[in-house]
Every structure is written in structure tokens, then in C-alpha cells.
Design an enzyme around this catalytic site. Structure first.
Site, PDB file in Angstrom:
ATOM      1  N   HIS A 183      36.775  56.885  28.897  1.00 58.43           N
ATOM      2  CA  HIS A 183      36.935  56.526  30.305  1.00 58.43           C
ATOM      3  C   HIS A 183      36.742  57.750  31.180  1.00 58.43           C
ATOM      4  O   HIS A 183      37.259  58.831  30.883  1.00 58.43           O
ATOM      5  CB  HIS A 183      38.335  55.944  30.523  1.00 58.43           C
ATOM      6  CG  HIS A 183      38.515  55.225  31.821  1.00 58.43           C
ATOM      7  ND1 HIS A 183      37.819  54.091  32.144  1.00 58.43           N
ATOM      8  CD2 HIS A 183      39.320  55.490  32.885  1.00 58.43           C
ATOM      9  CE1 HIS A 183      38.190  53.665  33.336  1.00 58.43           C
ATOM     10  NE2 HIS A 183      39.095  54.508  33.818  1.00 58.43           N
ATOM     11  N   ARG A 239      32.314  48.581  31.522  1.00 65.72           N
ATOM     12  CA  ARG A 239      33.579  47.920  31.844  1.00 65.72           C
ATOM     13  C   ARG A 239      33.745  47.908  33.355  1.00 65.72           C
ATOM     14  O   ARG A 239      33.917  48.954  33.973  1.00 65.72           O
ATOM     15  CB  ARG A 239      34.776  48.663  31.229  1.00 65.72           C
ATOM     16  CG  ARG A 239      34.817  48.688  29.719  1.00 65.72           C
ATOM     17  CD  ARG A 239      36.093  49.402  29.242  1.00 65.72           C
ATOM     18  NE  ARG A 239      36.342  50.629  29.972  1.00 65.72           N
ATOM     19  CZ  ARG A 239      35.769  51.801  29.679  1.00 65.72           C
ATOM     20  NH1 ARG A 239      34.916  51.896  28.658  1.00 65.72           N
ATOM     21  NH2 ARG A 239      36.046  52.871  30.394  1.00 65.72           N
ATOM     22  N   TYR A 283      62.979  49.223  62.424  1.00 68.71           N
ATOM     23  CA  TYR A 283      63.938  50.241  62.008  1.00 68.71           C
ATOM     24  C   TYR A 283      63.510  51.646  62.435  1.00 68.71           C
ATOM     25  O   TYR A 283      62.363  52.043  62.244  1.00 68.71           O
ATOM     26  CB  TYR A 283      64.110  50.223  60.492  1.00 68.71           C
ATOM     27  CG  TYR A 283      64.790  48.986  59.962  1.00 68.71           C
ATOM     28  CD1 TYR A 283      66.038  48.597  60.418  1.00 68.71           C
ATOM     29  CD2 TYR A 283      64.183  48.205  58.988  1.00 68.71           C
ATOM     30  CE1 TYR A 283      66.673  47.465  59.930  1.00 68.71           C
ATOM     31  CE2 TYR A 283      64.802  47.068  58.481  1.00 68.71           C
ATOM     32  CZ  TYR A 283      66.049  46.706  58.960  1.00 68.71           C
ATOM     33  OH  TYR A 283      66.668  45.588  58.472  1.00 68.71           O
ATOM     34  N   ASP A 335      60.776  41.762  54.678  1.00 73.96           N
ATOM     35  CA  ASP A 335      60.277  40.396  54.835  1.00 73.96           C
ATOM     36  C   ASP A 335      59.343  40.207  56.023  1.00 73.96           C
ATOM     37  O   ASP A 335      58.834  39.109  56.226  1.00 73.96           O
ATOM     38  CB  ASP A 335      61.453  39.419  55.038  1.00 73.96           C
ATOM     39  CG  ASP A 335      62.604  39.711  54.112  1.00 73.96           C
ATOM     40  OD1 ASP A 335      62.387  39.632  52.896  1.00 73.96           O
ATOM     41  OD2 ASP A 335      63.702  40.037  54.605  1.00 73.96           O
TER      42      ASP A 335
END
Length: 397
Positions: A183, A239, A283, A335
């Protein structure tokens, strides 16, 4: 705007939309370019696109092989019904090697003769030999050599011992060595001198393996960037991971191949409100309005894979609302996140596209640059509570 009633819309709160036609298209483009078999990498849940669905689309596009990192990922593909050539490469200590050797029913058929497992060391080959003896089946083994990444793979000082043990195992009937690979470390920088060094090292490994009596059927070194930018490294197969999903493996260096991003992430505005100059947002009040403006609440956050660095004092990622790019304002919460609508009219329930493709839509690469990371991380980490939806733009025409 703050007293707008909620608009009821059908569908999930937030979703990852994956176009399987884009994956098929990208594989066809890459396969035509490289001219050798293509190994489609579907690890990490298909780079966030869904492993089983991405694998199916890649095969339909012409990928001859699939590859995963872990044995469990490979076994999941087998359980989904995939019976074709399959490579996995991350062998953790104590992993159950008998399971991948037992996969498949008709052991005389190449396509279901089990999973190709990767060995980096003599100790791993010994473990594979024990597993093969326990199940009474000849294993399929590919050998990985470290040519300069200094990560997984056999160090050069151990190649001779690795190849000798691999050949002995073939003679004993424990396995067939089916491949030899390595790789790149710097293939996204085509002029980096490490690329030449690694290719020369790989050729040395191929020669030493041959001298040891091995005839590995598949030689592969190139990842997505090398497959596109370095034809000399294509050998017997390439790959491809990130390029299969339509993202640039070497931003700013890759020619326009016509790859199509397969992922779009979208949600809807949950709240719209007006701000006055001096109002701080989120925040820490890391962003304070310097003018009257309108902000919208986007109901996704770092709990859904949105990087906290999507906003930072030096800039921010953008989303698309109403056909325009809108910057994130203030700290990303678990969230939710706020976006600056610039005083434009918007309504609760209006669509928000975080990233994808098309006019006016930020890309995963745009997000990567804004967050100081790579597009791989953006698409792989996204998810959390989002729903994944699959479409097929070719079938829908």
C-alpha cells in the site's frame, strides 16, 4: 419568523441518500481507465454508504473483487449472499480464522472457495495453518509486504522468512498463496519520491517471492490515487476505495474523470429566528452577529457525525438552503447546529443539504477543507441517528 408553525413533512428527520447508480458508474469509469481487474474496497460500512448495497453496486459496475478490512466485515458480505472473490486484511490476535476458511459451499468453485485472508508474518501463517488443519480445508492466503508506509505488512527484513514459510505451507497443502500486495503512503502526491521507492520495493518483493518458489496470482499495489495517477503501479489489479464512491482521491491533482459522488446528506430546518447585532450563537458564543440576520436550526450535530470543526473562528462549512450556500454559525452541538440565512426568508421544514453534488450544493470535499480533514473522514463518520436511503437514478429515468 420565530412564531412560524411547524410544517408537517413526511420522511426521516435527517437522511443519507445513496445513489447506487453513481457507484456503478464510478466503477465502470475506473475499470475502463485502468485496464486491469478492480478490487472495490467496501470496508467501514462501504465508507459510510452501506457495505452490502455498495458491494452489490460495485459488482454490477464491473468490479471483479471486493475487499474489507476485517473478517467480520467479510463474513457479513458472505451472509448477504455474495459468493465472489473476497479479500480481507486485518487479522487481529485471537481472531477466529476457521470461520472465513469455512465460508462457501462448493469448495471446487473458485467463486465460493472461501475468503482470502492476509498474512503479514510467519506467526500469522502458523495460525492460518492451524485453522486450515482444524477445518480440513485449504486456505486462500495473500501476503502483504511493507514497502514504506510503515503500517501493516511484513517489514523488508522478514520477507525471506515469510516467503519461505508461505511456500512450505503450499507444499504441505495448508493454503494457496493467491496474492502479494502492498500500500502506498503518498500516492495522492504524485511527485513525492516515496512513490518511486515503494514501487521499486514492491518489484523487489515480487522477485524475491518468485525466487522462493511462489506464484501469487494477484499482484496489487495501487489504491485509488495511484490507480488514476500512476499507471506503472497498476500491476495485476488495483484497489479502489474512495473513488468508487465518487470522491477525489487526490484533490487538485486528479483529472476530471466524470466520477459522481454517491452520497447526499439532507435534513430540514427545525427552527428559524431573527438575530440582532451582538447576539451570540451556540455554546461559548464563538460567533456573534455583527448585523441583523436570520438563522436556522439544523437538527443534526456531532452525535450524527458532524465534525465539531465544521465551525471554527477561521471559517466554517456550508450547507445549502433555498439554493444558496449558508455558513454554519457557532459551535456544533451534539444534536443541532445553526446556519446563517443572511436575512433571507426561510420556513420551518425547508430542505437543508449538508453536502452532495449539483449546483449550489457543498461537496464532501468542501466540508473536508473547511474542517481541516479529508473527504474519506467526512463520508465515513456521518450517520448516527440518520436514516440511510437508497435510490437508483438510472432506474428512475
Amino acid at each position: 419568523m420565530s412564531d412560524q408553525p411547524a410544517v408537517v413533512r413526511e420522511g426521516p428527520l435527517a437522511e443519507i441518500v445513496v445513489d447506487v447508480a453513481a457507484i456503478r458508474h464510478n466503477v465502470r469509469v475506473l475499470r475502463e481507465l485502468v485496464g486491469v481487474p478492480l478490487i472495490a474496497v467496501v470496508k467501514a460500512d462501504g465508507y459510510g454508504h452501506g457495505m452490502v448495497e455498495a458491494a452489490r453496486a460495485a459488482r454490477d459496475g464491473g468490479a471483479e473483487w471486493l475487499a474489507t478490512a476485517t473478517v467480520d466485515e467479510a463474513l457479513t458480505l458472505r451472509a448477504s449472499g455474495y459468493a465472489g472473490p473476497l479479500l480481507c486484511w486485518l487479522m487481529l490476535p485471537g481472531v477466529d480464522l476457521e470461520r472465513p476458511l469455512l465460508e462457501g459451499i462448493d469448495v471446487t468453485a473458485y467463486s465460493v472457495a472461501g475468503i482470502d485472508v492476509t498474512a503479514y508474518s510467519v506467526a500469522e501463517l502458523d495460525a492460518i495453518a492451524a485453522a486450515a488443519e482444524a477445518v480440513g480445508r485449504r486456505a486462500r492466503v495473500q501476503l502483504k509486504v511493507d514497502t514504506g508506509l510503515s503500517r501493516g505488512g511484513a517489514p523488508r527484513s522478514t520477507w525471506a522468512d515469510l516467503f519461505a514459510r508461505a511456500r512450505a505451507g503450499e507444499r504441505e497443502g495448508s493454503w494457496k498463496v493467491t496474492g502479494l500486495w502492498s500500500h502506498f503512503a503518498c500516492s495522492d502526491e504524485p511527485d513525492h519520491p516515496a512513490n518511486d521507492r515503494q514501487e521499486r520495493a514492491f518489484l523487489a518483493a515480487v522477485a524475491l517471492a518468485a525466487d522462493s518458489g511462489l506464484e501469487p496470482g494477484l499482484l496489487h499495489l495501487a489504491n485509488s490515487a495511484a490507480a488514476v495517477l500512476r499507471p506503472s503501479s497498476r500491476f495485476g489489479a488495483v484497489r479502489c476505495g474512495i473513488a468508487v464512491y465518487g470522491l477525489d482521491p487526490a484533490p487538485g491533482r486528479t483529472p476530471d474523470l466524470g466520477l459522481v459522488p454517491a452520497m447526499t446528506v439532507r435534513t430540514r430546518l427545525a427552527l428559524v429566528k431573527e438575530l440582532a447585532p451582538g447576539d451570540g450563537v451556540s455554546y461559548g458564543h464563538r460567533w456573534v452577529a455583527d448585523r441583523p440576520t436570520t438563522v436556522g436550526l439544523v437538527p443534526v450535530g456531532y452525535g450524527d457525525g458532524i465534525p465539531r470543526h465544521a465551525f471554527h473562528p477561521g471559517g466554517s462549512a456550508e450547507v445549502a438552503v433555498g439554493g444558496k450556500r449558508r455558513p454554519i454559525r457557532g459551535s456544533v452541538c451534539m444534536d443541532q447546529v445553526m446556519v446563517d440565512l443572511g436575512g433571507d426568508t426561510a420556513a420551518i421544514g425547508d430542505e437543508v443539504v449538508l453536502f452532495g453534488s449539483g449546483p449550489g450544493v457543498p461537496t464532501a470535499q468542501d466540508w473536508a477543507e473547511a474542517c481541516g480533514t479529508i473527504n474519506y473522514e467526512i463520508v465515513t463518520r456521518i450517520g448516527g441517528r440518520m436514516t440511510r436511503t437508497y435510490v437508483d437514478s438510472e432506474a428512475d429515468r
